[in-house]
Design an enzyme around this catalytic site. Structure first.
Site, mmCIF file in Angstrom:
data_model
loop_
_atom_site.group_PDB
_atom_site.id
_atom_site.type_symbol
_atom_site.label_atom_id
_atom_site.label_comp_id
_atom_site.label_asym_id
_atom_site.label_seq_id
_atom_site.Cartn_x
_atom_site.Cartn_y
_atom_site.Cartn_z
ATOM 1 N N LYS A 22 0.856 -1.211 0.000
ATOM 2 C CA LYS A 22 0.000 0.000 0.000
ATOM 3 C C LYS A 22 0.880 1.245 0.000
ATOM 4 O O LYS A 22 0.631 2.196 -0.747
ATOM 5 C CB LYS A 22 -0.871 -0.019 1.245
ATOM 6 C CG LYS A 22 -1.429 1.335 1.642
ATOM 7 C CD LYS A 22 -2.282 1.310 2.870
ATOM 8 C CE LYS A 22 -1.504 1.514 4.147
ATOM 9 N NZ LYS A 22 -1.140 2.908 4.457
ATOM 10 N N ASN A 23 1.956 1.224 0.787
ATOM 11 C CA ASN A 23 2.777 2.435 0.937
ATOM 12 C C ASN A 23 3.759 2.635 -0.209
ATOM 13 O O ASN A 23 4.552 3.576 -0.195
ATOM 14 C CB ASN A 23 3.492 2.415 2.291
ATOM 15 C CG ASN A 23 2.490 2.599 3.425
ATOM 16 O OD1 ASN A 23 1.334 2.937 3.190
ATOM 17 N ND2 ASN A 23 2.915 2.350 4.645
ATOM 18 N N CYS A 116 -4.281 12.845 13.636
ATOM 19 C CA CYS A 116 -4.424 11.409 13.343
ATOM 20 C C CYS A 116 -4.320 10.712 14.695
ATOM 21 O O CYS A 116 -3.688 11.219 15.615
ATOM 22 C CB CYS A 116 -3.281 11.003 12.406
ATOM 23 S SG CYS A 116 -3.027 9.229 12.327
ATOM 24 N N ARG A 121 1.450 14.306 13.368
ATOM 25 C CA ARG A 121 1.817 14.028 11.972
ATOM 26 C C ARG A 121 1.670 15.260 11.073
ATOM 27 O O ARG A 121 0.932 15.266 10.101
ATOM 28 C CB ARG A 121 0.976 12.868 11.431
ATOM 29 C CG ARG A 121 1.217 11.589 12.213
ATOM 30 C CD ARG A 121 0.448 10.421 11.652
ATOM 31 N NE ARG A 121 1.043 9.954 10.389
ATOM 32 C CZ ARG A 121 0.502 8.955 9.670
ATOM 33 N NH1 ARG A 121 -0.616 8.401 10.046
ATOM 34 N NH2 ARG A 121 1.083 8.572 8.548
ATOM 35 N N ASP A 305 5.356 0.220 12.064
ATOM 36 C CA ASP A 305 4.100 -0.377 11.599
ATOM 37 C C ASP A 305 3.940 -1.823 12.027
ATOM 38 O O ASP A 305 2.889 -2.418 11.785
ATOM 39 C CB ASP A 305 3.998 -0.290 10.069
ATOM 40 C CG ASP A 305 3.817 1.147 9.628
ATOM 41 O OD1 ASP A 305 3.975 1.425 8.434
ATOM 42 O OD2 ASP A 305 3.546 2.000 10.493
ATOM 43 N N ARG A 397 -8.300 -0.360 5.283
ATOM 44 C CA ARG A 397 -7.502 0.690 4.618
ATOM 45 C C ARG A 397 -6.200 0.123 4.087
ATOM 46 O O ARG A 397 -5.649 0.614 3.113
ATOM 47 C CB ARG A 397 -7.185 1.810 5.615
ATOM 48 C CG ARG A 397 -8.377 2.604 6.061
ATOM 49 C CD ARG A 397 -7.942 3.829 6.795
ATOM 50 N NE ARG A 397 -6.840 4.468 6.090
ATOM 51 C CZ ARG A 397 -6.089 5.432 6.594
ATOM 52 N NH1 ARG A 397 -6.330 5.859 7.819
ATOM 53 N NH2 ARG A 397 -5.127 5.979 5.912
HETATM 54 C C1 EPZ Z 1 4.724 6.711 6.375
HETATM 55 O O1 EPZ Z 1 3.949 7.746 6.947
HETATM 56 C C2 EPZ Z 1 3.782 5.518 6.265
HETATM 57 N N1 EPZ Z 1 2.664 5.880 5.377
HETATM 58 C C3 EPZ Z 1 3.288 5.134 7.650
HETATM 59 O O2 EPZ Z 1 2.490 3.984 7.503
HETATM 60 C C4 EPZ Z 1 4.478 4.803 8.537
HETATM 61 O O3 EPZ Z 1 4.019 4.505 9.841
HETATM 62 C C5 EPZ Z 1 5.428 5.998 8.571
HETATM 63 O O4 EPZ Z 1 5.819 6.349 7.230
HETATM 64 C C6 EPZ Z 1 6.691 5.701 9.371
HETATM 65 O O5 EPZ Z 1 7.353 4.604 8.795
HETATM 66 C C7 EPZ Z 1 2.872 5.911 4.042
HETATM 67 O O6 EPZ Z 1 3.964 5.648 3.556
HETATM 68 C C8 EPZ Z 1 1.678 6.270 3.199
HETATM 69 P P1 EPZ Z 1 6.803 10.067 8.397
HETATM 70 P P2 EPZ Z 1 4.543 9.257 6.967
HETATM 71 O O7 EPZ Z 1 6.654 11.329 7.608
HETATM 72 O O8 EPZ Z 1 5.391 9.467 5.776
HETATM 73 C C9 EPZ Z 1 7.067 13.385 11.766
HETATM 74 C C10 EPZ Z 1 0.636 2.641 7.811
HETATM 75 O O9 EPZ Z 1 0.339 2.032 8.822
HETATM 76 N N2 EPZ Z 1 6.933 14.359 10.664
HETATM 77 O O10 EPZ Z 1 7.956 9.172 8.086
HETATM 78 O O11 EPZ Z 1 3.395 10.152 7.222
HETATM 79 C C11 EPZ Z 1 5.800 12.544 11.946
HETATM 80 O O12 EPZ Z 1 4.882 13.221 12.772
HETATM 81 C C12 EPZ Z 1 1.111 4.065 7.897
HETATM 82 O O13 EPZ Z 1 0.632 2.165 6.643
HETATM 83 C C13 EPZ Z 1 7.023 15.721 10.940
HETATM 84 O O14 EPZ Z 1 7.194 16.120 12.097
HETATM 85 O O15 EPZ Z 1 5.469 9.215 8.249
HETATM 86 C C14 EPZ Z 1 6.327 11.285 12.589
HETATM 87 O O16 EPZ Z 1 6.441 11.476 13.984
HETATM 88 C C15 EPZ Z 1 0.868 4.617 9.271
HETATM 89 N N3 EPZ Z 1 6.891 16.605 9.917
HETATM 90 C C16 EPZ Z 1 7.720 11.125 11.967
HETATM 91 O O17 EPZ Z 1 8.067 12.425 11.437
HETATM 92 C C17 EPZ Z 1 6.711 16.212 8.619
HETATM 93 O O18 EPZ Z 1 6.626 17.066 7.719
HETATM 94 C C18 EPZ Z 1 7.783 10.115 10.826
HETATM 95 O O19 EPZ Z 1 6.742 10.446 9.942
HETATM 96 C C19 EPZ Z 1 6.625 14.821 8.357
HETATM 97 C C20 EPZ Z 1 6.747 13.917 9.392
#
Ligand code: EPZ
Length: 416
Positions: A22-23, A116, A121, A305, A397
């Site tokens: 999915k990702n 969320c 996030r 995850d 999802r």
């Molecule tokens: C991706 O989300 C995945 N989703 C998530 O999978 C996964 O849990 C996550 O990466 C971590 O591996 C997709 O790829 C669609 P991040 P993403 O940006 O990209 C902070 C699932 O279960 N952050 O790597 O949104 C954020 O709050 C989902 O399939 C900022 O502060 O995660 C988090 O604490 C859930 N500012 C950390 O970084 C930003 O601009 C990592 O988030 C972006 C992120």
């Protein structure tokens, strides 16, 4: 509202085929906006988030055809470079169209994703990266408006913290920018590498995807391409953990073991037998489990995850295990539900201390997010009696027909 009814106590036996990731599907679908030619993607999973992304691409003006696992996207022209709130609120990964839209047509209006369950996030790192490439960004009425009337200019960008979709968004913005972009402290997830492989097939010039430093030489235009996305490492990990928690013997087929090294190391540490009988297959056999600590980290560390699913396993392991969640600030919502089933868990900030083994008993439990729901299903498989998992739309999802795949392995589970 649909729910799962699970009668626990059955070992899982047999083989299960893993769907596409999915990702990986989400960013590769968004990448189709970067060209007016058709992009054909294979092994796209039939899950809710993909339907939402297809809806979003159509609302932007692309034609999208879906037939069992293959999706053909053609954004001949961008009519409405927007991601409206009613779509973004159901799927925050809609922010993945931000980079492609600004790169393709010089503007984008994307709803801020809002909160969320698992954490704030924000997408501030996506925004600051685009600004560094020359986009002018304003925020009003819950929307981000980005304009780059004379295109984007390559730059060396450093992410304050590692972000998966932030890396993907900026990579897609940079491929059509003038000059060279360097992404420093980039995410190394396999899905980032998979996106880069598609972009290179489309004519992009990218080096270093999958490492912390990605170098992108901007080009004028991109062409269409055909690509098969990688299998879903989180779905594969979920089934490995399901086999382990039930003490069964399962072959997980069509997976990519090299994407799961951190989990495989942890499983052997806790006494689970895992081997690789053939290409793209993992065989897992449950055993007497012993506890082991885990700390979630960005890839190639232990994936956040799989943290919830691992916690379910540790309720059955001999000893104390300390689970530390470093990626999201509120990703233990499955713990109180597991405690209602009899698990012995204590939460202390970013740590969960699990004492096992504890015989779980079936209960009515509530899903809160995609992977927490998976954790409750795994607990239901091993609990005595009947477990009802509510709000399973969270599961739909990101998991394709999970109850059918589990039932085929011998689980007593049904959707009502
Ligand atoms: C991706 O989300 C995945 N989703 C998530 O999978 C996964 O849990 C996550 O990466 C971590 O591996 C997709 O790829 C669609 P991040 P993403 O940006 O990209 C902070 C699932 O279960 N952050 O790597 O949104 C954020 O709050 C989902 O399939 C900022 O502060 O995660 C988090 O604490 C859930 N500012 C950390 O970084 C930003 O601009 C990592 O988030 C972006 C992120």
């Amino acid at each position: 509202m649909q729910r799962f009814i699970i009668q626990g106590g059955e070992e899982l036996h047999g083989e299960v085929w893993i769907s596409g990731a999915k990702n990986s599907a989400l960013p590769t679908l968004a990448a189709a906006l970067l060209t007016e030619e058709p992009v054909i993607l294979h092994r796209i999973p039939a899950v809710k988030d993909i339907q939402t992304m297809v809806q979003l691409l159509r609302s932007i003006g692309a034609t999208v055809e879906v037939e069992q696992g293959a999706v053909r996207v053609q954004a001949q022209q961008i009519l409405v470079p927007e991601a409206p709130y009613d779509l973004v609120k159901t799927m925050r990964a809609s922010s993945l169209v931000l980079g492609p839209l600004v790169a393709r047509c010089g503007r984008a209006r994307v709803s801020l994703p809002g909160g969320c369950a698992i954490g704030a996030r924000p997408i501030n790192l996506h925004v600051s990266g685009l600004e560094q490439l020359g986009a002018r960004i304003t925020q009003s009425h819950g929307y981000i408006e980005a304009v780059a009337p004379d295109g984007l200019a390559g730059k060396s960008i450093h992410f304050d913290r590692i972000t998966v979709t932030g890396t993907e968004d900026l990579m897609m913005a940079a491929v059509l920018a003038r000059g060279t972009t360097i992404l420093n402290n980039a995410a190394r997830e396999p899905e980032v590498k998979d996106l880069a492989e598609l972009l290179v097939k489309m004519g992009a010039r990218i080096e270093g995807a999958g490492t912390s430093t990605i170098r992108i030489e901007g080009v004028q235009t991109l062409r269409g391409a055909e690509h098969t996305i990688i299998p879903d490492r989180i779905e594969a990990g979920t089934f490995l953990l399901a086999a382990a928690i039930t003490g069964g013997d399962v072959r997980v087929k069509g997976c990519e073991p090299s994407h799961l090294e951190a989990l495989l190391a942890k499983l052997s540490q806790v006494g689970v037998m895992v081997d690789r009988p053939e290409e793209n297959t993992l065989r897992v056999r449950g055993a007497n489990l012993r506890s082991a600590d885990v700390t979630t980290e960005e890839h190639p560390g232990f994936p956040t995850d799989l943290q919830a699913q691992y916690m379910a396993l540790m309720t059955q392991a001999e000893g104390i295990s300390i689970i530390t969640e470093t990626i999201f600030e509120n990703r233990f919502m499955h713990a109180p539900e597991l405690m209602r089933m009899g698990a012995n868990i204590r939460l202390e900030g970013r740590q969960a201390i699990v004492a096992g083994p504890r015989q779980l008993s079936g209960a009515e439990v509530m899903s809160s997010d995609l992977r927490a729901s998976a954790s409750l299903v795994l607990a239901g498989l091993v609990a005595r009696g009947r477990t009802v998992v509510d709000r399973i739309y969270h599961l739909d999802r990101g998991y394709e027909k999970i109850e059918k795949k589990l039932a085929a392995l011998g689980a007593r589970i049904q959707r009502v």
